[in-house]
Structures are given as C-alpha cells and as structure tokens.
Scaffold this active site. Sequence first.
Site, mmCIF file in Angstrom:
data_model
loop_
_atom_site.group_PDB
_atom_site.id
_atom_site.type_symbol
_atom_site.label_atom_id
_atom_site.label_comp_id
_atom_site.label_asym_id
_atom_site.label_seq_id
_atom_site.Cartn_x
_atom_site.Cartn_y
_atom_site.Cartn_z
ATOM 1 N N GLN A 176 0.842 -1.196 0.000
ATOM 2 C CA GLN A 176 0.000 0.000 0.000
ATOM 3 C C GLN A 176 0.876 1.244 0.000
ATOM 4 O O GLN A 176 1.551 1.527 0.988
ATOM 5 C CB GLN A 176 -0.876 -0.037 1.267
ATOM 6 N N GLY A 177 0.877 1.983 -1.106
ATOM 7 C CA GLY A 177 1.727 3.172 -1.217
ATOM 8 C C GLY A 177 0.937 4.446 -1.003
ATOM 9 O O GLY A 177 0.590 5.142 -1.963
ATOM 10 N N SER A 196 1.622 6.614 2.270
ATOM 11 C CA SER A 196 2.429 7.582 3.019
ATOM 12 C C SER A 196 3.636 8.071 2.224
ATOM 13 O O SER A 196 4.256 7.315 1.471
ATOM 14 C CB SER A 196 2.939 6.952 4.321
ATOM 15 N N SER A 217 4.976 -1.091 3.704
ATOM 16 C CA SER A 217 5.213 -2.454 4.192
ATOM 17 C C SER A 217 5.260 -3.424 3.026
ATOM 18 O O SER A 217 4.396 -3.375 2.138
ATOM 19 C CB SER A 217 4.091 -2.884 5.142
ATOM 20 N N GLU A 235 -9.621 -1.502 5.647
ATOM 21 C CA GLU A 235 -8.485 -1.923 6.471
ATOM 22 C C GLU A 235 -8.894 -2.004 7.940
ATOM 23 O O GLU A 235 -8.525 -2.915 8.659
ATOM 24 C CB GLU A 235 -7.323 -0.937 6.299
ATOM 25 N N GLU A 295 -4.238 9.370 17.454
ATOM 26 C CA GLU A 295 -4.836 10.728 17.430
ATOM 27 C C GLU A 295 -5.766 10.865 16.223
ATOM 28 O O GLU A 295 -6.866 11.433 16.331
ATOM 29 C CB GLU A 295 -3.733 11.803 17.362
HETATM 30 C C1 LIG Z 1 4.704 -0.596 11.154
HETATM 31 C C2 LIG Z 1 4.190 0.405 10.178
HETATM 32 C C3 LIG Z 1 3.757 -0.001 8.938
HETATM 33 C C4 LIG Z 1 3.282 0.935 8.017
HETATM 34 N N1 LIG Z 1 2.899 0.497 6.772
HETATM 35 C C5 LIG Z 1 2.486 1.394 5.849
HETATM 36 C C6 LIG Z 1 2.151 0.969 4.535
HETATM 37 O O1 LIG Z 1 2.209 -0.212 4.209
HETATM 38 N N2 LIG Z 1 1.773 1.904 3.636
HETATM 39 C C7 LIG Z 1 1.680 3.238 3.939
HETATM 40 O O2 LIG Z 1 1.294 4.017 3.079
HETATM 41 N N3 LIG Z 1 2.021 3.674 5.187
HETATM 42 C C8 LIG Z 1 2.419 2.792 6.131
HETATM 43 N N4 LIG Z 1 2.774 3.215 7.394
HETATM 44 C C9 LIG Z 1 2.795 4.654 7.650
HETATM 45 C C10 LIG Z 1 1.703 5.158 8.585
HETATM 46 O O3 LIG Z 1 0.440 5.129 7.949
HETATM 47 C C11 LIG Z 1 2.113 6.570 9.004
HETATM 48 O O4 LIG Z 1 3.300 6.456 9.752
HETATM 49 C C12 LIG Z 1 1.032 7.230 9.827
HETATM 50 O O5 LIG Z 1 -0.086 7.535 9.028
HETATM 51 C C13 LIG Z 1 1.549 8.519 10.492
HETATM 52 O O6 LIG Z 1 2.142 9.354 9.574
HETATM 53 P P1 LIG Z 1 3.598 9.990 9.875
HETATM 54 O O7 LIG Z 1 4.506 8.884 10.265
HETATM 55 O O8 LIG Z 1 3.967 10.829 8.714
HETATM 56 O O9 LIG Z 1 3.388 10.884 11.153
HETATM 57 P P2 LIG Z 1 2.766 12.354 11.183
HETATM 58 O O10 LIG Z 1 1.550 12.402 10.345
HETATM 59 O O11 LIG Z 1 3.855 13.321 10.897
HETATM 60 O O12 LIG Z 1 2.332 12.478 12.692
HETATM 61 C C14 LIG Z 1 3.256 12.784 13.745
HETATM 62 C C15 LIG Z 1 2.478 12.893 15.051
HETATM 63 O O13 LIG Z 1 1.519 13.974 14.962
HETATM 64 C C16 LIG Z 1 0.206 13.507 15.253
HETATM 65 N N5 LIG Z 1 -0.757 14.212 14.374
HETATM 66 C C17 LIG Z 1 -0.624 14.444 13.047
HETATM 67 N N6 LIG Z 1 -1.718 15.098 12.584
HETATM 68 C C18 LIG Z 1 -2.557 15.263 13.636
HETATM 69 C C19 LIG Z 1 -3.867 15.864 13.794
HETATM 70 N N7 LIG Z 1 -4.495 16.403 12.760
HETATM 71 N N8 LIG Z 1 -4.415 15.831 15.026
HETATM 72 C C20 LIG Z 1 -3.788 15.266 16.093
HETATM 73 N N9 LIG Z 1 -2.535 14.715 16.009
HETATM 74 C C21 LIG Z 1 -1.943 14.697 14.797
HETATM 75 C C22 LIG Z 1 0.239 12.033 14.919
HETATM 76 O O14 LIG Z 1 -0.769 11.328 15.628
HETATM 77 C C23 LIG Z 1 1.649 11.635 15.356
HETATM 78 O O15 LIG Z 1 1.677 11.406 16.739
HETATM 79 C C24 LIG Z 1 3.240 2.312 8.345
HETATM 80 C C25 LIG Z 1 3.672 2.715 9.610
HETATM 81 C C26 LIG Z 1 4.143 1.785 10.523
HETATM 82 C C27 LIG Z 1 4.606 2.263 11.865
#
Ligand SMILES: Cc1cc2nc3c(=O)[nH]c(=O)nc-3n(C[C@H](O)[C@H](O)[C@H](O)COP(=O)(O)OP(=O)(O)OC[C@H]3O[C@@H](n4cnc5c(N)ncnc54)[C@H](O)[C@@H]3O)c2cc1C
Length: 401
Positions: free
Chosen positions: A131-132, A134, A166, A249, A381
């Site tokens: 799933q692409g 992020s 992933s 999902e 969150e």
């Molecule tokens: C094990 C694992 C597997 C994953 N697999 C995939 C995958 O296969 N495909 C894919 O596309 N992605 C994948 N992800 C990515 C995942 O979806 C993102 O990490 C997640 O959506 C958070 O985005 P970010 O890491 O950019 O954090 P950010 O969005 O930068 O968030 C940072 C912090 O700010 C908080 N925050 C952000 N916006 C808000 C808001 N509006 N209100 C309150 N708090 C907020 C968040 O809760 C977090 O604590 C995976 C992540 C993990 C850990």
Amino acid sequence: MDFKLSTDEEVFRQEFREWLKAALPHDWDPYNQPTFNEPLKTRDAYRAFQKKLFEAGYAGMHYDEAYGGQGRSLMESVIVSQELGRACISLVIPGVITHGMALPLIYFCGTNAQKKYFIPKILDGSHLWCQGFSEPDAGSDVANVSTMAIRDGDNYIVNGQKVWTSMAHFADYCLLVVRTDPESRKHKGLSYLLVDMSLAGINPRPMTQITGEAEFNEVFFDDVCVPVDSLIGEEGQGWQMAITTLMFERAMGDVVISAAYETNVAKLIQMAGQTKNAGHPIIEDPLVRQQIAQSYIEIMALKYHGLRNFSSHIKTGIPGPEGSIGKLLWSEPNQRLTEAAIDMQGPAGQVAGGPWSIQNGSWQYAFLRSKGNTIEAGTSEIQRNIIGERVLGLPKDASRV
Ligand SMILES: Cc1cc2nc3c(=O)[nH]c(=O)nc-3n(C[C@H](O)[C@H](O)[C@H](O)COP(=O)(O)OP(=O)(O)OC[C@H]3O[C@@H](n4cnc5c(N)ncnc54)[C@H](O)[C@@H]3O)c2cc1C
C-alpha cells in the site's frame, strides 16, 4: 442481541479447524517462521499456504464464483479468518494488505476487467500487494501526497517517493495514491493506480525497524510508465478510493485480531503460571492478576465491538467509520499486554528471543513490534479525530479544514 453462531456455522468452524490442522506442513512450527529479513521465504510460505486455502475452497469464500470465490456468506469468510488468526497468524500477516484492502477495493470499485484479472490471482496467492499511501510529507495528512502521475498517451509517468511501505520489497502490486493534476492541492486532483511493482524505475529500499526486521521500505518512482488502465475509479477520485481502502483496512481486522489476542492472553496466563519470583509463581502476584484480567477485558471489548461493527457491515456491504474504534481497541491494549508480559519476566524480560513467537521467551519481539501498532493504519490521534467528526459530529479538526 445474540452473538452466538448458528449450528451450521459452528459445524463449519469445526470442519475448517480440522482441515487447517491437516493442511499445515507436518513440521510447521508457529514459533520458527521466516522473518521479513527473509522476504522471499516469507512470500513463498504465504503463497504456498494461500494456494492450499484456495484449492480447498476456503479463500475469499464470500466473493462471487465468477471471480474465483465461493459465493458463500461473509460470516463463513470471517470464521476462516478467525481460525487462521488463532492458529497461524504468521502465515496470514504478509497477506493483510492484499486481502484486507486490495481485494475488497477492487471488488467494490474495480472495472470488470480489473476484477477478472486481479481477484483470482489474489485468492490463489499469486499476487501479494503493498500500500503506497504515506510519503515524507504525507502521513496522517494523506491528502498532501506529492507523487506525480502525468498523463502521456496511454500511460501515466510516475515520479516521486513513498515511505513506510510495508512489504514493498517483495510485493507484486501496489495500491498507489498519486497526484494527476499538478495544479491541485489536498484532496482534489488525486488518483489511485494499481501498479505492477516489477515496472522499470520502481526502487524499494528496505528500512530496519526497532525489531531488527526490515518490514517496510522507502520506495522511489523514477519515470515509471504505468498503463492508463491501471487507474481504479475515475481520474481525480483518488481521495474517495483512499478513504474506502482505509475503512476496509479498519473494518474486518477486529474480529480476526481479537481471535489472535485471545490466544495471546492464554499464553500470558501459561507464562505467569510457569514463571517464579522468590519461589512463588507470579500468577499469585495481585498486580499480575490485575494485568491479566485487564487484558482479557480489553480483548472482549474488541471482540464484541468487532461483531457489532461486522453486523452493520453485513447489512450495508460497506464498513463505516466505527472501524476507528476497533483500531484503538486493538492497538493500545496490545501495547499494554506485551509490556505486561515483559514486566512479568523480571530481568529476563530484557533478553531477546526469536521473532514471531510470543511464547518461548519471544514476547520481546511482540513488545517491540507493538510500538508501531498505534502509528500504522492511522495514528491513535487520527482515529480519535475520525470518531469525533464522523461518529460524534464534532467540529472538524482545524488543521484539516
Ligand atoms: C509498522 C508500520 C507499517 C506501516 N505500513 C504502511 C504501509 O504499508 N503503507 C503506507 O502508506 N504507510 C504505512 N505506514 C505509515 C503510517 O500510515 C504513518 O506512519 C502514519 O499515518 C503517520 O504518519 P507519519 O509517520 O507521517 O506521522 P505524522 O503524520 O507526521 O504524525 C506525527 C504525530 O503527529 C500527530 N498528528 C498528526 N496530525 C494530527 C492531527 N491532525 N491531530 C492530532 N494529532 C496529529 C500524529 O498522531 C503523530 O503522533 C506504516 C507505519 C508503521 C509504523
């Protein structure tokens, strides 16, 4: 309200349990499976097992026969998933995105040609999906996607970068959210492509997690030529498709995960019974007993929420935003349960065991892996924001308006 299964459904569960016992390789050991650091072995083990399920008629049971399903009830499909979660979750995990997201999305939103091509290959294990969504600047705020797909005749030329993808290092296809209108911002101008990961110009680079495994990747797209018929939904409808994928999902996971977690609580009780502190089994410790009971309560909340949500899914065909409640009910309790398991082991809890297992000293792997639970599939969150806005009708999150 009656959560009991019908007699026929209980008979079906028993039949499947027996099939499963015979179908697992005779030397299959749930605590000694390939890890994501052995991607090809992981993929082959998944493929071989999914093929067996398909040939026995247990894959995607509720999907139409025209696409390789069995036209049976959604409940039977769920029973199969629950039993797989309980008995051999490690064989199922590589297919989570494939079956939980790609399959329902293509089934409900794909063209006839896409359904005919992709669904049988998903069901028989030939295709594994990633799933692409992020990107470095688009995680919680998925609408900020900047990977471009510019139309050029019968193709889109894709350039950009995804991250945390992933299994991209061994997946066959990717659910890719791209921006097809370079002038657009946020939700508008996004489109959704079903992309063959073997196309020239796609480069996944595995990233190592806290567990020591490289389960996810950063993925670079350099002038990747993707045929226009890879588009799912209309051009510019990518946001609606992405939201639908995320609801799938979050919807079906609960009933499956709660089955796996019930096994984990049983293992926790077993470990507490066998581990001694100052000559006494720790299961006699009042704090340990509180922790075990609390884990059980949380798993029951997940189980019954999952069944309630599942029942509305059966009635409407499409999962609702209540899936976010389930996501919170499995991710946060799993962190508490695995932390309790580490604490119960005392100083021995600091010594790592093998991957996958949460028995035989490998609660350490589960504890470390659980840290990602409250981030993957949308952070806690973000789930609370969804519940606030879409279930409770609170004002919109100001950062997204
Ligand atoms: C094990 C694992 C597997 C994953 N697999 C995939 C995958 O296969 N495909 C894919 O596309 N992605 C994948 N992800 C990515 C995942 O979806 C993102 O990490 C997640 O959506 C958070 O985005 P970010 O890491 O950019 O954090 P950010 O969005 O930068 O968030 C940072 C912090 O700010 C908080 N925050 C952000 N916006 C808000 C808001 N509006 N209100 C309150 N708090 C907020 C968040 O809760 C977090 O604590 C995976 C992540 C993990 C850990």
